[in-house]
Design an enzyme around this catalytic site. Structure first.
Site, PDB file in Angstrom:
ATOM      1  N   GLU A 149      53.493 -34.359 -24.951  1.00  0.00           N
ATOM      2  CA  GLU A 149      54.277 -33.243 -25.529  1.00  0.00           C
ATOM      3  C   GLU A 149      55.295 -32.629 -24.572  1.00  0.00           C
ATOM      4  OE1 GLU A 149      51.637 -30.348 -27.246  1.00  0.00           O
ATOM      5  OE2 GLU A 149      50.602 -31.827 -28.475  1.00  0.00           O
ATOM      6  N   ASN A 197      53.043 -39.640 -25.152  1.00  0.00           N
ATOM      7  CA  ASN A 197      52.390 -39.176 -26.379  1.00  0.00           C
ATOM      8  C   ASN A 197      53.067 -37.904 -26.890  1.00  0.00           C
ATOM      9  OD1 ASN A 197      50.049 -39.560 -28.164  1.00  0.00           O
ATOM     10  ND2 ASN A 197      49.301 -37.609 -27.348  1.00  0.00           N
ATOM     11  N   GLU A 266      46.340 -39.306 -32.858  1.00  0.00           N
ATOM     12  CA  GLU A 266      45.555 -38.098 -33.165  1.00  0.00           C
ATOM     13  C   GLU A 266      45.547 -37.798 -34.661  1.00  0.00           C
ATOM     14  OE1 GLU A 266      46.618 -34.802 -30.601  1.00  0.00           O
ATOM     15  OE2 GLU A 266      46.893 -36.127 -28.879  1.00  0.00           O
ATOM     16  N   ASP A 268      45.004 -36.757 -38.221  1.00  0.00           N
ATOM     17  CA  ASP A 268      44.163 -36.004 -39.157  1.00  0.00           C
ATOM     18  C   ASP A 268      45.061 -35.449 -40.248  1.00  0.00           C
ATOM     19  OD1 ASP A 268      45.232 -33.740 -37.822  1.00  0.00           O
ATOM     20  OD2 ASP A 268      43.365 -33.300 -36.767  1.00  0.00           O
TER      21      ASP A 268
HETATM   22  C1  XIL Z   1      43.027 -30.102 -28.739  1.00  0.00           C
HETATM   23  C2  XIL Z   1      41.526 -30.295 -28.855  1.00  0.00           C
HETATM   24  O1  XIL Z   1      41.246 -30.927 -30.069  1.00  0.00           O
HETATM   25  C3  XIL Z   1      40.808 -28.980 -28.790  1.00  0.00           C
HETATM   26  O2  XIL Z   1      39.412 -29.211 -28.641  1.00  0.00           O
HETATM   27  C4  XIL Z   1      41.300 -28.156 -27.591  1.00  0.00           C
HETATM   28  O3  XIL Z   1      40.763 -26.873 -27.680  1.00  0.00           O
HETATM   29  C5  XIL Z   1      42.816 -28.067 -27.558  1.00  0.00           C
HETATM   30  O4  XIL Z   1      43.359 -29.373 -27.581  1.00  0.00           O
HETATM   31  N1  XIL Z   1      47.622 -32.315 -29.213  1.00  0.00           N
HETATM   32  C6  XIL Z   1      46.945 -32.930 -28.189  1.00  0.00           C
HETATM   33  C7  XIL Z   1      45.486 -32.720 -28.038  1.00  0.00           C
HETATM   34  O5  XIL Z   1      47.525 -33.759 -27.475  1.00  0.00           O
HETATM   35  O6  XIL Z   1      45.066 -32.781 -26.700  1.00  0.00           O
HETATM   36  C8  XIL Z   1      45.049 -31.414 -28.655  1.00  0.00           C
HETATM   37  O7  XIL Z   1      43.626 -31.378 -28.607  1.00  0.00           O
HETATM   38  C9  XIL Z   1      45.568 -31.284 -30.068  1.00  0.00           C
HETATM   39  C10 XIL Z   1      47.067 -31.323 -30.090  1.00  0.00           C
END
Ligand code: XIL
Length: 358
Positions: A149, A197, A266, A268
């Protein structure tokens, strides 16, 4: 006549059920697509969690355990215990491990963000961290999210500790600091696949254009980058979905055409939920179609080699706390580890395999 037709339909249905692979990982194996999920080590001791994980997935990533905030409780300490648990589980169940993440402006410990380090000190700290962590996990973690990010929605490099606050020495020089850390990472573990990423750069927009431009430039100049991770936290089910999926496919196609891999990292698909945590009628079915579309978009590009969800059971998804419980139900298994329509859609689509051109 009709009963016969009914019988044929039933037979076809039964055959298709019997011919479906038994798990997501088995379905993905047929085409060499890794099917992964993010995990929290504290949950590995829960029997239903561990057995579902081992049965369904061929890859894991630590949801938080390999981030700075966990690995580095203080400047002198590297605490690999939680990350090592994830690796041990993976090895015991023949799963690959993705590493997440070496450089991110968030989820860093206070001693680091509030330490008033100089550019020189930060640069040394970051290089040392990357080297130490990658060497620790050498030959155990096959791919790393090296930078997470780093871009904003306009495609500009985000303000961050590592870029310009105060940064590691490439402040106001665009993607040069990203290039620097990829070079360090490659030195630390020449065999690991190195990924950039990003969130909200999955379709075609200014951010994904900027990722594309950066990767093209890196490839042209021999900066060691192997892939792009597209996060895919999808908060929508509206009528635009087919168009969104089409732009995701186009983005995956243009990235893989540069000679890098794409991992969906990631995934969802969160739903609006009521105060009892329940979704609106029909949303689970619509959600399944979104999952199906994303899996298809990946399978249609030979360079898209992994599909990973951000957790797998609604029991432990980050979406609830992230949305103050206004959203939820984002994952393929419900809170009792029962497969949802989304699971079935992923399984069917993986089983159908890559398109004939590949
Ligand atoms: C999130 C986790 O799911 C949580 O448990 C934590 O509190 C915060 O981070 N983008 C990312 C991940 O790259 O690392 C993040 O994960 C969600 C958004």
């Amino acid at each position: 006549m009709l009963p016969d037709v009914g019988r044929v339909v039933a037979l076809v249905l039964l055959t298709s059920i019997l011919c479906l692979p038994q798990s997501l990982r088995q379905a993905g194996d047929r085409d060499g697509v890794l099917v992964g999920t993010a995990v929290r080590p504290s949950q590995l001791s829960e029997t239903a969690y561990a057995s579902t994980l081992a049965r369904e997935f061929s890859m894991v990533e630590a949801e938080d355990a390999m981030k700075w905030a966990i690995l580095r409780p203080d400047q002198a300490t590297y605490d690999f215990r939680q990350g090592d648990e994830v690796v041990r589980f993976a090895q015991a169940h023949q799963m690959k491990v993705r590493g997440h993440c070496l450089v991110w402006g968030r989820y860093n410990p206070d001693w680091l963000t509030q330490g008033h380090f100089t550019t020189r000190q930060l640069s040394r700290l970051l290089r040392e961290h990357i080297t130490r962590v990658m060497k620790h996990y050498r030959s155990q973690v096959f791919a790393w999210d090296v930078v997470n990010e780093a871009l904003d929605e306009n495609g500009d490099v985000r303000d961050s500790l590592w870029y310009n606050q105060p940064g590691i020495g490439w402040s106001q020089k665009g993607t040069a600091y990203i290039e620097q850390v990829f070079r360090w990472a490659h030195k630390a573990d020449p065999h690991a696949l190195l990924f950039y990423n990003e969130a909200e750069g999955e379709g075609l927009n200014r951010k994904s254009d900027a990722i594309y431009t950066m990767v093209k430039d890196f490839k042209r100049r021999g900066v060691p980058i192997d892939g792009v991770g597209l996060q895919m936290h999808i908060p929508t089910l509206d009528g635009e979905i087919p168009a969104i999926i089409a732009t995701i496919s186009a983005n995956i196609a243009r990235l893989t055409a540069l000679g890098v891999q794409v991992h969906i990292t990631e995934l969802d698909v969160s739903l609006p939920v009521n105060s009892n945590g329940l979704p609106r009628p029909d949303d689970l079915r619509r959600q399944a179609e979104v999952y199906r579309g994303i899996v298809r978009a990946c399978l249609n590009s030979a360079g898209c080699t992994a599909i990973q969800t951000w957790g797998f059971t609604d029991k432990y998804s980050w979406i609830g706390s992230h949305s103050r419980n206004a959203r939820g139900q984002a994952l393929p298994f419900d809170r009792a580890y029962q497969a949802k329509p989304a699971y079935r859609a992923i399984l069917e689509e993986l089983s159908a395999g890559r398109s004939p051109a590949h």
